[in-house]
Design a protein around this motif. Structure first.
Motif, mmCIF file in Angstrom:
data_model
loop_
_atom_site.group_PDB
_atom_site.id
_atom_site.type_symbol
_atom_site.label_atom_id
_atom_site.label_comp_id
_atom_site.label_asym_id
_atom_site.label_seq_id
_atom_site.Cartn_x
_atom_site.Cartn_y
_atom_site.Cartn_z
ATOM 1 N N UNK A 169 0.833 -1.208 0.000
ATOM 2 C CA UNK A 169 0.000 0.000 0.000
ATOM 3 C C UNK A 169 0.869 1.260 0.000
ATOM 4 N N UNK B 42 3.277 1.450 -2.015
ATOM 5 C CA UNK B 42 3.465 1.629 -3.451
ATOM 6 C C UNK B 42 2.194 2.095 -4.141
ATOM 7 N N UNK B 43 1.053 1.760 -3.579
ATOM 8 C CA UNK B 43 -0.212 2.062 -4.243
ATOM 9 C C UNK B 43 -0.372 3.562 -4.511
ATOM 10 N N UNK B 44 -0.882 3.868 -5.689
ATOM 11 C CA UNK B 44 -1.089 5.265 -6.052
ATOM 12 C C UNK B 44 -2.488 5.743 -5.682
ATOM 13 N N UNK B 45 -3.264 4.827 -5.129
ATOM 14 C CA UNK B 45 -4.614 5.182 -4.745
ATOM 15 C C UNK B 45 -4.558 6.182 -3.596
ATOM 16 N N UNK B 46 -5.214 7.317 -3.699
ATOM 17 C CA UNK B 46 -5.081 8.320 -2.657
ATOM 18 C C UNK B 46 -5.492 7.789 -1.278
ATOM 19 N N UNK C 142 -5.426 4.767 0.015
ATOM 20 C CA UNK C 142 -4.585 3.774 0.663
ATOM 21 C C UNK C 142 -3.417 4.436 1.370
ATOM 22 N N UNK D 192 -6.912 -3.976 2.712
ATOM 23 C CA UNK D 192 -7.725 -3.646 1.558
ATOM 24 C C UNK D 192 -8.492 -4.863 1.076
ATOM 25 N N UNK E 215 -5.977 5.922 -10.757
ATOM 26 C CA UNK E 215 -4.565 5.988 -10.381
ATOM 27 C C UNK E 215 -3.807 4.711 -10.704
ATOM 28 N N UNK E 216 -4.506 3.568 -10.623
ATOM 29 C CA UNK E 216 -3.767 2.324 -10.805
ATOM 30 C C UNK E 216 -4.688 1.170 -11.191
ATOM 31 N N UNK F 54 -0.067 -4.454 -8.441
ATOM 32 C CA UNK F 54 -0.467 -3.059 -8.618
ATOM 33 C C UNK F 54 0.317 -2.465 -9.771
#
Lengths: 503, 159
Positions: free
Chosen positions: A485, A487-491, A493, B2, B82-83, B97
């Motif tokens: 998470x 690394x995740x680009x999701x805002x 996370x 998640x 975003x991904x 990811x």
């Protein structure tokens, strides 16, 4: 650019091309020659001269039809005898610039130039086998000099632009002379040669050679020797093995000295220039902002002496024998490791305390390395006389598994923009990768890992041939998830992770 | 923690994978058949022949019926601005990811079997790796491709 600016390589290229081709075909040619010698009938003896003439003619044509021009923006190469090929190498696309002086080139005071651009498999895009040193320098200057007006960089990928922008913020460096220089001291080179892993390779080559001897030795000598061997004790055979091993070791030392002698690294602006070699001198130029990962490797033989090697990954520049990576620093003492690396590739953190693997991962590590050995030993003890002795290897494999478990680890650097992963096969490898150079991140969980809350984690980066993946096995699942998470680009996370840390 | 990616792939993946599994099983039949000749010719033990046959039947059953179902249940994906988040794997479950800014290009692919079932696969390439989401219906695949291409472009512009 006017067309009459076209140039050819130095005429010695003909000779060099000819010899390269001859070298590639020498084994099949000799085979044909030997077979033809005994076969009689068909005139095989014309074949060798025919091949030589053919190679000579194609070499001449290749040289004749190979023309190049270059200017501030690109290098244009026209080649091909029947099918005309045009190749344009744009300056912005150049990933690495490799200048080597092999033995043939050295005879004429020439160099070979290899240029690689992003993408496109293992073969370098341009290979000019014979150029005057000055000419090579000129091309390099044109293609690699600091960009004066690089604002129109529409075609460069986002990564490249991103970093160039950063560089301009942190301070523009005028490209006058090398800013940092490092060379491999003679004593370190010697230690490197003595501890090189090439011994095994040379040993097997020598052993193969010895075993082929019987084909060349007259039968009676051979039979006498066999009789002698059978008569002599097992001690003698052991002694012979030791002698071969020692010989192999000496050859490996020699090879290392020749290959890595006069090793030198310089940094000029954004350029990293790595030069090495006694007989064949190789000079490689890389752009620092194209480096995707820095890898510190500690071989078990060098660990007691507290020396490490440093490799860098970048698109282009890597050599085959280094699996597409580039050896940046062959021997650095542990104590000056971080400092030396920072001189050349700033920002890549190397020495950070790592989070080690959870205790429950140990069992999996032990099974993974000792399991196959145990199975083979079991098979050997059933079917091969004295096969049970191979069980000796099981504790060795267990020890190796424990060592691997102990070596595994990971961490994020303090700015949270780099991840460090460490693992061991035989050599210890610690890799440092910035988040924005990671192409994808994976965490993987086997069915059995699921019940023990363990997971593998890996990241992929761009490297010479294709991508390269770095993995750490059996992290605690929470850790794997938290790097994932990170690394995740999701805002969301990212926020979630922050909250977790605060709790 | 998640949750799993939201989207599943088409249920039509099952017959395709079963067919594939069955064909692969035929290929593995070479082991008991090969052994049969050793048994006939050289006189190797008979019991091993039966072991191999039972093993092959078991393997074929697992390959054609169990693995495709598990694989289908595991396969999930989710495409965000975003991904791209994907999850797959039978024995090893992988979770990958791929940031939109790293996506270099997307393709849809369709082989002869897929065409029969009106399915397509979407391939996502980064500079270093290629990932494939298999067995999507034609429409979903096309939409997904366009959606990813669009997101990738905006992500590039933002950086």
């Amino acid at each position: 650019m006017p067309m009459n600016n076209e140039k050819r390589m130095h005429p010695a290229a003909i000779l060099i091309l000819f010899f390269t081709r001859l070298r590639e075909f020498i084994v099949p040619l000799i085979l044909i020659f030997v077979v033809g010698g005994t076969g009689g009938g068909f005139s095989f003896r014309w074949l060798l001269p025919a091949f030589i003439v053919f190679f000579l003619i194609t070499s001449i044509f290749n040289w004749l039809f190979y023309k190049y021009t270059f200017n501030e923006t690109e290098l244009h190469i026209k080649h091909g005898v029947f099918v005309k090929k045009n190749r344009y190498i744009r300056r912005k696309r150049v990933q690495s610039f490799d200048v080597t002086a092999g033995i043939l080139q050295r005879l004429f005071g020439l160099v070979k130039v290899k240029i690689e651009t992003a993408g496109g498999g293992g073969e370098p895009e341009v290979e000019m086998v014979a150029l005057e040193k000055v000419e090579a320098q000129n091309i390099k200057q044109q293609l690699l000099s600091e960009p004066g007006t690089d604002e129109e960089g529409v075609n460069s990928t986002n990564e490249e632009r991103e970093i160039t922008a950063d560089e301009q913020v942190t301070g523009r460096s005028a490209p006058v002379g090398p800013e940092v220089r490092w060379h491999l001291p003679k004593s370190h080179l010697l230690l490197m040669a003595v501890t090189s892993g090439g011994v095994g390779l040379v040993f097997s080559a020598l052993a193969a050679l010895f075993s082929q001897f019987d084909q060349f030795i007259p039968t009676h000598v051979y039979e006498n020797t066999i009789g002698f061997f059978l008569a002599s004790s097992i001690l003698f055979i052991l002694l012979l093995i030791v002698v071969i091993a020692f010989l192999a070791w000496l050859i490996a030392i020699g090879l290392t000295l020749i290959k890595y002698g006069r090793f030198k690294v310089e940094k000029k602006g954004d350029d990293l220039i790595v030069s090495r070699g006694l007989l064949e001198r190789r000079q490689l130029t890389l752009k620092t902002y194209r480096i995707t990962a820095v890898r510190v490797v500690i071989s078990p033989l060098r660990q007691p002496f507290r020396f490490a090697s440093v490799y860098v990954e970048s698109a282009g520049g890597g050599s085959q024998e280094e699996q597409g990576s580039t050896l940046l620093l062959p021997m650095v003492p542990f104590r000056s490791l971080e400092k030396t690396v920072q001189h050349f590739v700033t920002d890549f953190p190397i020495e950070r305390p790592l989070t080690s693997l959870p205790r429950r991962a140990l069992l999996r590590y032990l099974l993974r390395s000792a399991g196959p050995v145990f199975a083979v030993a079991l098979g050997a003890s059933l079917f091969v006389p004295y096969g049970a002795w191979s069980f000796i290897l099981v504790p060795v494999a267990l020890a190796l598994g424990w060592w691997r478990y102990n070596s595994g680890g990971w961490t994020l650097d303090e700015s949270e923009s780099y991840v460090l992963l460490q693992s061991r096969l035989f050599q210890l490898a610690r890799v440092s990768v910035p988040r924005h150079k990671i192409q994808d991140a994976t965490y993987a969980r086997t069915v059995t890992q699921k019940y023990r809350d363990l997971a593998h984690f890996s990241v992929a980066v761009l490297s010479t041939a294709a991508g390269k993946t770095f993995q750490v096995k059996d992290l605690s699942e929470d850790d794997a998830r938290s790097i994932h998470s990170w690394y995740s680009y999701r805002p969301t996370s990212f926020n979630q992770k922050r909250e977790d840390e605060e709790e | 923690m998640r949750s799993e990616p939201s989207e599943k792939i088409s249920k039509k993946a099952l017959p395709v994978w079963r067919l594939k599994g069955a064909i692969e099983s035929l290929f593995f039949a070479i082991v008991p058949i090969g052994y049969y000749f050793l048994y006939e010719g050289v006189g190797w033990p008979e019991w091993l022949l039966w072991v191999l046959i039972v093993g092959w039947v078991f393997l074929s059953f697992v390959q054609t019926f169990i693995i495709p179902s598990v694989r289908w249940r595991r396969w999930r994906y989710e495409v965000l601005a975003e991904e791209i988040d994907i999850q797959y794997g039978v024995f090893i479950v992988r979770r990958v990811l791929i940031p939109m800014a790293r996506v270099q290009h997307v393709d849809t692919e369709q082989g002869p079997i897929y065409r029969r079932y009106r399915l397509a696969a979407v391939s996502i390439s980064t500079a270093a790796t290629i990932h494939q989401i298999p067995a999507l219906t034609d429409e979903v695949a096309d939409d997904l491709r366009d959606q990813i291409a669009g997101y990738a472009q905006t992500a590039d512009a933002d950086e």
